[in-house]
Structures are given as structure tokens and as C-alpha cells.
Design a protein around this motif. Structure first.
Motif, PDB file in Angstrom:
ATOM      1  N   ILE A  71       0.564  -0.989  -0.159  1.00  0.00           N
ATOM      2  CA  ILE A  71       0.147  -0.244   0.500  1.00  0.00           C
ATOM      3  C   ILE A  71       0.879   0.834  -0.290  1.00  0.00           C
ATOM      4  O   ILE A  71       0.268   2.095  -0.935  1.00  0.00           O
ATOM      5  N   LEU A  72       1.627   1.075   0.934  1.00  0.00           N
ATOM      6  CA  LEU A  72       3.243   2.801   1.127  1.00  0.00           C
ATOM      7  C   LEU A  72       3.765   2.789   0.093  1.00  0.00           C
ATOM      8  O   LEU A  72       3.515   3.952  -0.415  1.00  0.00           O
ATOM      9  N   LYS A  73       3.682   1.510  -1.133  1.00  0.00           N
ATOM     10  CA  LYS A  73       4.233   1.659  -1.865  1.00  0.00           C
ATOM     11  C   LYS A  73       3.641   2.372  -3.476  1.00  0.00           C
ATOM     12  O   LYS A  73       4.500   3.074  -4.774  1.00  0.00           O
ATOM     13  N   GLN A  74       2.051   2.815  -3.327  1.00  0.00           N
ATOM     14  CA  GLN A  74       2.026   2.831  -4.709  1.00  0.00           C
ATOM     15  C   GLN A  74       2.123   4.454  -4.194  1.00  0.00           C
ATOM     16  O   GLN A  74       1.612   4.874  -3.970  1.00  0.00           O
ATOM     17  N   THR A  75       2.510   4.809  -6.122  1.00  0.00           N
ATOM     18  CA  THR A  75       3.030   6.144  -5.851  1.00  0.00           C
ATOM     19  C   THR A  75       1.607   7.096  -6.291  1.00  0.00           C
ATOM     20  O   THR A  75       1.860   8.425  -6.146  1.00  0.00           O
ATOM     21  N   ASP A  76       0.409   6.372  -6.937  1.00  0.00           N
ATOM     22  CA  ASP A  76       0.033   7.213  -7.580  1.00  0.00           C
ATOM     23  C   ASP A  76      -1.036   7.689  -6.093  1.00  0.00           C
ATOM     24  O   ASP A  76      -3.060   8.286  -6.916  1.00  0.00           O
ATOM     25  N   LEU A  77      -1.487   7.093  -5.070  1.00  0.00           N
ATOM     26  CA  LEU A  77      -2.237   7.648  -3.996  1.00  0.00           C
ATOM     27  C   LEU A  77      -2.143   8.756  -3.248  1.00  0.00           C
ATOM     28  O   LEU A  77      -0.418   8.481  -3.305  1.00  0.00           O
ATOM     29  N   SER A  78      -2.827   9.083  -2.516  1.00  0.00           N
ATOM     30  CA  SER A  78      -2.853  10.249  -2.048  1.00  0.00           C
ATOM     31  C   SER A  78      -2.276   9.687  -0.231  1.00  0.00           C
ATOM     32  O   SER A  78      -3.065   8.902  -0.234  1.00  0.00           O
ATOM     33  N   LEU A  79      -2.015  10.252   0.263  1.00  0.00           N
ATOM     34  CA  LEU A  79      -1.295   9.548   2.442  1.00  0.00           C
ATOM     35  C   LEU A  79      -3.192   9.490   2.618  1.00  0.00           C
ATOM     36  O   LEU A  79      -3.390   8.116   3.259  1.00  0.00           O
ATOM     37  N   ASP A  80      -3.923  10.198   2.031  1.00  0.00           N
ATOM     38  CA  ASP A  80      -5.604   9.558   2.882  1.00  0.00           C
ATOM     39  C   ASP A  80      -5.718   8.709   2.383  1.00  0.00           C
ATOM     40  O   ASP A  80      -6.423   7.465   3.000  1.00  0.00           O
ATOM     41  N   GLN A  81      -5.693   8.994   0.632  1.00  0.00           N
ATOM     42  CA  GLN A  81      -6.060   6.985   0.501  1.00  0.00           C
ATOM     43  C   GLN A  81      -5.460   5.625   0.639  1.00  0.00           C
ATOM     44  O   GLN A  81      -5.480   5.525   1.031  1.00  0.00           O
ATOM     45  N   LYS A  82      -3.889   6.049   1.545  1.00  0.00           N
ATOM     46  CA  LYS A  82      -3.074   4.948   1.787  1.00  0.00           C
ATOM     47  C   LYS A  82      -3.460   4.993   2.974  1.00  0.00           C
ATOM     48  O   LYS A  82      -3.217   3.128   3.122  1.00  0.00           O
ATOM     49  N   SER A  83      -4.224   5.883   3.981  1.00  0.00           N
ATOM     50  CA  SER A  83      -4.384   5.008   4.984  1.00  0.00           C
ATOM     51  C   SER A  83      -6.133   4.423   5.556  1.00  0.00           C
ATOM     52  O   SER A  83      -5.915   3.667   6.243  1.00  0.00           O
ATOM     53  N   GLU A  84      -6.929   5.376   4.363  1.00  0.00           N
ATOM     54  CA  GLU A  84      -7.767   4.385   4.457  1.00  0.00           C
ATOM     55  C   GLU A  84      -7.414   2.770   4.090  1.00  0.00           C
ATOM     56  O   GLU A  84      -9.010   2.113   4.703  1.00  0.00           O
ATOM     57  N   MET A  85      -6.958   2.144   2.771  1.00  0.00           N
ATOM     58  CA  MET A  85      -6.506   1.065   2.302  1.00  0.00           C
ATOM     59  C   MET A  85      -5.974   0.768   3.853  1.00  0.00           C
ATOM     60  O   MET A  85      -6.233  -0.820   3.378  1.00  0.00           O
TER      61      MET A  85
END
Length: 255
Positions: free
Chosen positions: A208-222
Motif C-alpha cells: 500500500i505504501l509503495k503506490q505512488t498514485d495514491l494520496s496519503l489519505d487514500q493510503k491510510s484508508e486502504m
């Protein structure tokens, strides 16, 4: 720097986690995350007391980004002050008896990120497509694992796996562990309650943390959603801080 706070009650009836991000007079960021212990509403109160009081105290300080030693001493003193306040409240009010909380915190300084913890809430760093667990759990099974007396597999099913060896809300002084990481070796800081780390593997966190196309909010949600998807039964809270982003000086809390 940018940050994101997400929390979910999981399969519990209430949420005893509490987290906040605070800035002092010099713009230094302090992130604090606590996982409350105790029945009914007691855990909620302990975790909110610790985060709010430490965070409010931080906002009144004027430490500079070079004051690593002073910041560490301040945190040690302030955390112990909150330990005494929680213990006093639990000893005074019968409905708060036995309440306590874990704590994990980070401060971003000029050359280092300073971490502190009590209990089994964790701090991780993400850098160069790798994740590192910075803190050590203060739990019965973790201490047996560190001594080589228990395997990782045995720890998962140990009858005493939820017992902590350290928490806030105890009589007397509490030992606070401190860790430092060079800031140029950190891209993202992750603080989390055990509801995340007990349900989501480091491999899944990293993906999840590696996904460069996601915002910080999207990563924490995921991350929170992954814990729910993996049948996580506890409260789940995660705080992500991107140390490379342009500063965004605001105080944030998530309950």
C-alpha cells in the motif's frame, strides 16, 4: 509536511484509540497515537487524556529543530506527568478503575526523527520501497520472542498474547523508550495501534505504501480497510506523515 489520520472501531462496540498531530511555536510537528485500556468508557478517556494533554502542552513550547535532547527530556517528563494523571483519575473514580493506555509518538527534527513508545502501539518508517519497524512492543509475548523463548508462530496463539508489560496509568514512574532515525532515511512515518499491525502484515503494509498514485489519505484508508478485510477484531488507527511534503501548519485530531 502532509499527514493523514484514520481510525475505525473494527468489530468493537466503541473506539478506545485516539490520535492527534500538533505543531509547536517553531512549527515542529509532534504526532501522538494512543490505544486505551480498560472497560466501558475508561479506555477512551485515558487515550484522549494522554493525546490531548501532551499535544496541548507541545503547542506551547518553542523548541527548535536542533533541540533533540531537550525535546526528548520534555517528552519523558510530559508522558510521566500524564501517567500520574491517568493513575490518579483511575484511583479516584470507580468507573475509571484500571484504565490505562499505550502511547507512540514522533517528532520531526532537523536531522532526525525522534520516536517514543510505551506498550504495543507501533512506529514504522517507509524509505526507498522498504518498511522498518522502529519501536519494540512492551508485551509479554514480544519480550519472550526477543529472548528467543517464543517463535513468531507460537506468539500468535499464546494465551497471554494481549498482556502488556508497560503502559500509561500505573503507579510511579514509567520507562519510555526512545529511538532516532536520520531524516534523510525516512520518506513516510507510520504510527499505528495494534489493531492494524495484528491484522495487516508488513508485506501488505508495504504494498500500500509503495503506490505512488495514491494520496496519503487514500493510503491510510486502504491500510484501515485491509485490517477490516483481514478480519481484524480490534480498534484500528493509523497516522501517516510524509516528511518530504511542504509544511502544512495546522493542528489535526481524529477520534
Amino acid at each position: 509536511m502532509k499527514y493523514s489520520l484514520k481510525t475505525h472501531q473494527g468489530k468493537r462496540k466503541d473506539n478506545q484509540d485516539y490520535a492527534g498531530v500538533f505543531f509547536n511555536q517553531s512549527g515542529l510537528l509532534l504526532a501522538v497515537l494512543c490505544d486505551g485500556l480498560g472497560g466501558h468508557q475508561a479506555g477512551d478517556i485515558a487515550s484522549e487524556m494522554a493525546v490531548s494533554q501532551i499535544g496541548n502542552g507541545w503547542e506551547g513550547t518553542d523548541f527548535s529543530s536542533q533541540d533533540t535532547y531537550l525535546v526528548q527530556n520534555w517528552l519523558k517528563e510530559k508522558i510521566n506527568k500524564e501517567n500520574a494523571r491517568i493513575y490518579e483519575a483511575a484511583s479516584t473514580y470507580s468507573d475509571l478503575e484500571g484504565m490505562g493506555t499505550t502511547l507512540v509518538a514522533s517528532v520531526i527534527l532537523k536531522e532526525n526523527v525522534l520516536f517514543s513508545n510505551i506498550g504495543d502501539s507501533r512506529a514504522y518508517t517507509y524509505f526507498n520501497n522498504q518498511i522498518e519497524l522502529v519501536t519494540e512492543d512492551h508485551s509479554f509475548v514480544s519480550e519472550l520472542q526477543r529472548k528467543g523463548a517464543l517463535t513468531d508462530l507460537e506468539a500468535l496463539t499464546h494465551y497471554n498474547r494481549n498482556a502488556l508489560t508497560r503502559s500509561l496509568g500505573v503507579e510511579g514512574q514509567v520507562d519510555v523508550d526512545f529511538f532516532k532515525r536520520l531524516i534523510n532515511k525516512v520518506d513516510v512515518i507510520m504510527l499505528n495501534s495494534d489493531g492494524l499491525s495484528n491484522a495487516v502484515s508488513e508485506t501488505e503494509m508495504l504494498e500500500i505504501l509503495k503506490q505512488t498514485d495514491l494520496s496519503l489519505d487514500q493510503k491510510s484508508e486502504m491500510l484501515v480497510n485491509k485490517a477490516i478485510e483481514n478480519e481484524g477484531s480490534d480498534n484500528i488507527t493509523v497516522s501517516l506523515i510524509d516528511v518530504n511534503m511542504t509544511p502544512d501548519h495546522k493542528v489535526g485530531e481524529d477520534k
